[in-house]
Design a protein around this motif. Structure first.
Motif, PDB file in Angstrom:
ATOM      1  N   THR A 120      -5.333  -3.730 -29.294  1.00  0.00           N
ATOM      2  CA  THR A 120      -5.172  -3.284 -27.907  1.00  0.00           C
ATOM      3  C   THR A 120      -6.139  -2.165 -27.525  1.00  0.00           C
ATOM      4  N   GLU A 132      -5.326  -0.805 -22.121  1.00  0.00           N
ATOM      5  CA  GLU A 132      -5.117  -1.525 -20.858  1.00  0.00           C
ATOM      6  C   GLU A 132      -3.644  -1.883 -20.689  1.00  0.00           C
ATOM      7  N   GLU A 133      -2.958  -1.168 -19.798  1.00  0.00           N
ATOM      8  CA  GLU A 133      -1.530  -1.400 -19.565  1.00  0.00           C
ATOM      9  C   GLU A 133      -1.338  -2.516 -18.545  1.00  0.00           C
ATOM     10  N   LEU A 134      -0.523  -3.519 -18.911  1.00  0.00           N
ATOM     11  CA  LEU A 134      -0.242  -4.639 -18.012  1.00  0.00           C
ATOM     12  C   LEU A 134       0.968  -4.380 -17.126  1.00  0.00           C
ATOM     13  N   TYR A 145       0.892  -3.952 -23.164  1.00  0.00           N
ATOM     14  CA  TYR A 145      -0.547  -3.749 -23.181  1.00  0.00           C
ATOM     15  C   TYR A 145      -1.274  -5.059 -23.504  1.00  0.00           C
ATOM     16  N   LYS A 146      -2.488  -5.179 -22.991  1.00  0.00           N
ATOM     17  CA  LYS A 146      -3.321  -6.344 -23.264  1.00  0.00           C
ATOM     18  C   LYS A 146      -4.113  -6.124 -24.539  1.00  0.00           C
ATOM     19  N   THR A 206      -6.356  -8.440 -28.050  1.00  0.00           N
ATOM     20  CA  THR A 206      -6.984  -9.672 -28.536  1.00  0.00           C
ATOM     21  C   THR A 206      -6.879  -9.744 -30.045  1.00  0.00           C
ATOM     22  N   VAL A 220      -6.035 -14.004 -26.688  1.00  0.00           N
ATOM     23  CA  VAL A 220      -5.550 -12.867 -25.900  1.00  0.00           C
ATOM     24  C   VAL A 220      -4.038 -12.761 -26.075  1.00  0.00           C
ATOM     25  N   ALA A 267      -0.289 -10.130 -25.470  1.00  0.00           N
ATOM     26  CA  ALA A 267       0.369  -9.027 -24.764  1.00  0.00           C
ATOM     27  C   ALA A 267       1.293  -8.341 -25.769  1.00  0.00           C
ATOM     28  N   TYR A 321      -0.371 -14.149 -24.008  1.00  0.00           N
ATOM     29  CA  TYR A 321      -0.803 -13.458 -22.779  1.00  0.00           C
ATOM     30  C   TYR A 321      -0.630 -14.369 -21.574  1.00  0.00           C
ATOM     31  N   SER A 346      -1.804 -14.784 -17.982  1.00  0.00           N
ATOM     32  CA  SER A 346      -2.917 -14.244 -17.207  1.00  0.00           C
ATOM     33  C   SER A 346      -2.646 -14.123 -15.710  1.00  0.00           C
TER      34      SER A 346
END
Length: 790
Positions: free
Chosen positions: A496, A501-503, A512-513, A515, A522, A524, A573, A575
């Motif tokens: 992360t 990057e907070e979703l 958070y996002k 990979t 991707v 979460a 994730y 999107s």
């Protein structure tokens, strides 16, 4: 366009024959083996009666041929074959039925008021009333064929036979849709454009039926007459009989029968491999000597060796899959070139990458069964795989994951091959040399065994210490059956980018996002940050509720981290964000068809939780904020932190109030047991919000009566003014009314009055008729107690 009229002479010929059709009187009967076995048309071209099929008999209409007969209609085609002791009767009380050997009476026609019957030279079997009017005819109930003069009305369909000789329902259907389009589909699909494999492309025209006229022309018409010619024969033959049949291979064909000989006039497709579903799951279609042929994909065997079109299944086990680079020991990738792949299943991954990376990604992912690669884009898929064709003109490649057959499924320990021991060449010339070699081998073996024993002991002690420390922090309470990937905290921190990057943010922490697999997947990551007890309860509820679930309409839990006091959950994730954002915050209003599809997606996800899991799950917090949309706009249910699991023999449970005000069922406030019907209530509120694209409580509306959505919808329903709910939209009125009635049934005060989610889906799909719902009582009073004060 002008209507298509047959030649005058042919009309006179048919009228003459039809006028002198033999009348079948009340009390007449047929037997399979003792004459009469059938009732012929006046010219003898068609017969109605017992038709031999395999080892028994069927009730059918067939066209008599010089070499073989052609069945054009079958009665009760899926009820099994009849024995030689059956009897077909036009009874004295006006019923057309067949009596089986066991004495059971099976009706052929849904009328009991017939006065006589006739088999016409058009191929139509007709029942007449006392005043000689037609009260039933086979032309109104086509099976796989329409004949000259026969219509396929709106929403009617032809179902192919199982084979050339077996006329029970097969695997394909030709549907005359309400939008004016004639479309071919595999049966048992969702009837969506992605399943279709041929269409007339006539949608939007003012037509209500498809038609084959007596001169072999296929056309579309409406109540004003045929107004659109679709396909005509090259040269019409006088006195020829035309038939259009959906055959067992899934292709719709037009034939002409003339002087006992049949000829093919037209076919919808000239390539059987283009028929979606011609080859079953996990197989592909190719040609051998210009004939279509189904072959299994690498790593699969035929489900039924006697019928290769029924698909294939894996010939290896997946139980040892570990993920990552270790999969290279268990599996290998088989490459296939020149593949045309039209799989409608949503891919696990869709991303641009090099071809070698696409193959490796599928090999390392336990969920991936195969991948397709074209023009720099990789698509990874789960089982089952379908709609695959070998096409020499295609540039697409397929990567199929295959189990290493040299490995045993049960007792092998998988790992890297041991390095060979390098030894010098020893010339053994005496017993002394042999003794030295034996001693060295035994010593090395003893040392190796001792090392392994010590290592196992140390690993055991370390694991015991870790487990005791976890018990001191807090009992996890997870079942042995939760088989998810475990992540370290550092691994998720790197994935992360240190939770950069907070979703979104919820009551128990933030999402958070991130990979994985070098940016190819991707994810979460939900980090639980609230109070220790509440965070731990949220963590355990999510793990127990969806750790073993798998459904396309549930957000998939990929793994977790339980390291010290840190609790993190790893999800796929999504999107396109939440349904709440699309309904209440988007600049573009969702199209009507999109909203209907989303409502069905949510219903199917809840049905899985309620009835298809090993242990039923009550979600307890169904609302638009907890419905997420993936990259293909598929709706998936998320956030199981408040979920309640039932024992397999439980239907209700006592629990504290859970959920979100505005979506809570009345029983939460009554201190009564909670059942899955609490989710049904919440779904009813969400369904109303989806239909109207607004929140259930909105104080900014123009009219005071519209503030509470549920109350306003019921008033519009009673007044017959549902169009007010979707002003300016091209919404299907019947579908709108049907879904409003479903929603009103879902929000009934008494749980026993609410339907199950399976019934909800049946009603929304039009399978089950929806009755008029009563008023949900005390809507306004319940709203005051469940909505927060404004």
């Amino acid at each position: 366009m002008s209507a298509i009229a047959p030649p005058i002479l042919f009309l006179l010929f048919i009228s003459f024959l039809g006028g002198r059709a033999q009348q079948i009187t009340l009390g007449s009967s047929l037997s399979p083996t003792t004459p009469p076995t059938s009732w012929p048309s006046p010219s003898g071209l068609f017969k109605f009666g017992f038709y031999r099929q395999d080892t028994g008999f069927a009730i059918a209409i067939w066209l008599v041929g010089n070499e073989s007969d052609t069945v054009v209609w079958t009665a009760n085609r899926d009820d099994g074959l009849l024995s030689s002791n059956a009897k077909l009767q036009l009874t004295k009380d006006g019923s057309l039925l067949v009596q089986t050997e066991q004495g059971k009476e099976m009706p052929i026609a849904d009328t009991t008021e017939a006065s006589s019957a006739s088999m016409l030279d058009s191929g139509n079997f007709v029942l007449y009333s006392k005043n000689s009017s037609v009260i039933w005819q086979s032309f109104d109930r086509p099976t796989d064929t329409i004949l000259g003069g026969q219509r396929l009305s709106s929403e009617q369909q032809l179902i192919s036979g199982s084979s050339r000789t077996n006329h029970s329902s097969g695997r394909f259907c030709l549907r005359m849709q309400g939008d004016g389009n004639l479309v071919l589909y595999p049966v048992n699909t969702l009837i969506t454009p992605r399943d279709a494999y041929w269409a007339s492309n006539t949608y939007g025209r003012p037509v209500t039926y498809f038609y084959l006229n007596d001169t072999g022309n296929l056309a579309f018409g409406n109540s004003s007459g045929v107004n659109y010619m679709y396909r005509g024969v090259s040269s019409a033959k006088i006195n020829a009989i035309y038939r259009a049949t959906l055959e067992s291979d899934g292709i719709f064909r037009l034939y002409a029968h003339y002087e006992g000989v049949s000829s093919l006039e037209w076919e919808a497709l000239d390539n059987t491999c283009k028929v979606k579903g011609f080859c079953g799951f996990n197989s592909y279609c190719t040609f051998n000597d210009d004939k279509p042929y189904c072959l299994c994909l690498p790593g699969f065997n035929y489900t039924d060796q006697n019928d290769m079109t029924l698909g294939c299944r894996r010939n290896f086990s997946e139980s040892q899959c570990r993920g990552g680079k270790e999969n290279a020991v268990l599996y290998y990738i088989s490459e296939m070139e020149s593949i045309s792949w039209n799989d409608i299943n949503l891919p696990l991954l869709s991303k641009r990458m090099p071809k070698e990376e696409c193959s490796l990604s599928c090999l390392e992912d336990c969920n991936c069964a195969a991948a397709s690669y074209k023009d720099g884009t990789c698509f990874m898929y789960e089982l089952p795989l379908k709609y695959i064709i070998r096409d020499t003109s295609s540039t697409m490649m397929a990567f199929i994951k295959v189990g290493n057959k040299s490995l045993n499924h049960s007792n092998d320990t998988y790992g890297p091959e041991p390095s060979p021991i390098l030894t010098t060449s020893i010339s053994i010339t005496s017993n002394k040399a042999i003794v030295k070699i034996v001693c060295l081998t035994l010593g090395f073996s003893l040392f190796l065994c001792s090392s392994i024993a010590v290592s196992i002991h140390l690993i055991y002690k370390i694991q015991v210490l870790k487990y005791k420390r976890l018990l001191d922090i807090g009992e996890l309470g997870l079942t042995e059956e939760v088989t998810l990937r475990t992540f370290s905290y550092n691994e998720l921190s790197r994935a992360t980018n240190h939770f950069k990057e907070e979703l979104g943010k919820g009551s128990f922490g933030a999402v958070y996002k991130g990979t994985l697999y070098r940016g190819r997947r991707v994810i979460a990551v939900k980090r639980l940050e609230k109070l220790v007890e509440e965070g731990e309860r949220e963590f355990q509820a999510e793990m127990q509720a969806i750790g073993r679930t798998h459904h396309r309409n549930l957000v998939r839990l990929l793994g977790y981290c339980s390291e010290g006091s840190k609790r993190l959950l790893v999800y796929e994730y999504m999107s396109n964000g939440s349904l709440a954002k699309l309904l209440f915050g988007a600049t573009r209003r969702l199209y009507w068809d999109e909203r209907v599809r989303i409502a069905l997606d949510i219903a199917r996800g809840i049905l899985y939780l309620h009835e298809e899991c090993e242990a039923p799950i009550i979600h307890c917090d169904i609302k638009p904020e907890n419905i997420l949309m993936d990259e293909f706009w598929t709706a998936k249910i998320s956030d199981f932190g408040l979920a309640k699991l039932l024992m397999p023999d439980q239907t209700r449970t006592f629990t504290g109030v859970r959920g979100t005000r505005g979506y809570l069922a009345p029983e939460w406030q009554k201190n009564t047991p909670i059942s899955v019907k609490a989710d049904v209530y919440s779904y009813g509120i969400v369904l109303l919000e989806i239909l109207c694209c607004r929140k259930n409580l909105d104080v900014n509306v123009s009219e005071p009566e519209q503030i509470l959505l549920a109350s306003w919808v019921y008033k519009c329903f009673v007044a017959g003014e549902l169009h007010k709910l979707v002003l300016g939209e091209d919404a299907d009125k019947n579908v709108l009314e049907n879904m409003v009635k479903v929603a009103l049934w879902c929000i009934q005060d008494e749980p026993v009055l609410r339907p199950t989610m399976k019934s909800v889906i049946f009603m929304m799909e039009g399978i089950t008729e929806v009755s008029i719902p009563p008023s949900p009582t005390d809507i306004s009073l319940w709203a005051l107690t469940t909505f927060p004060a404004s």
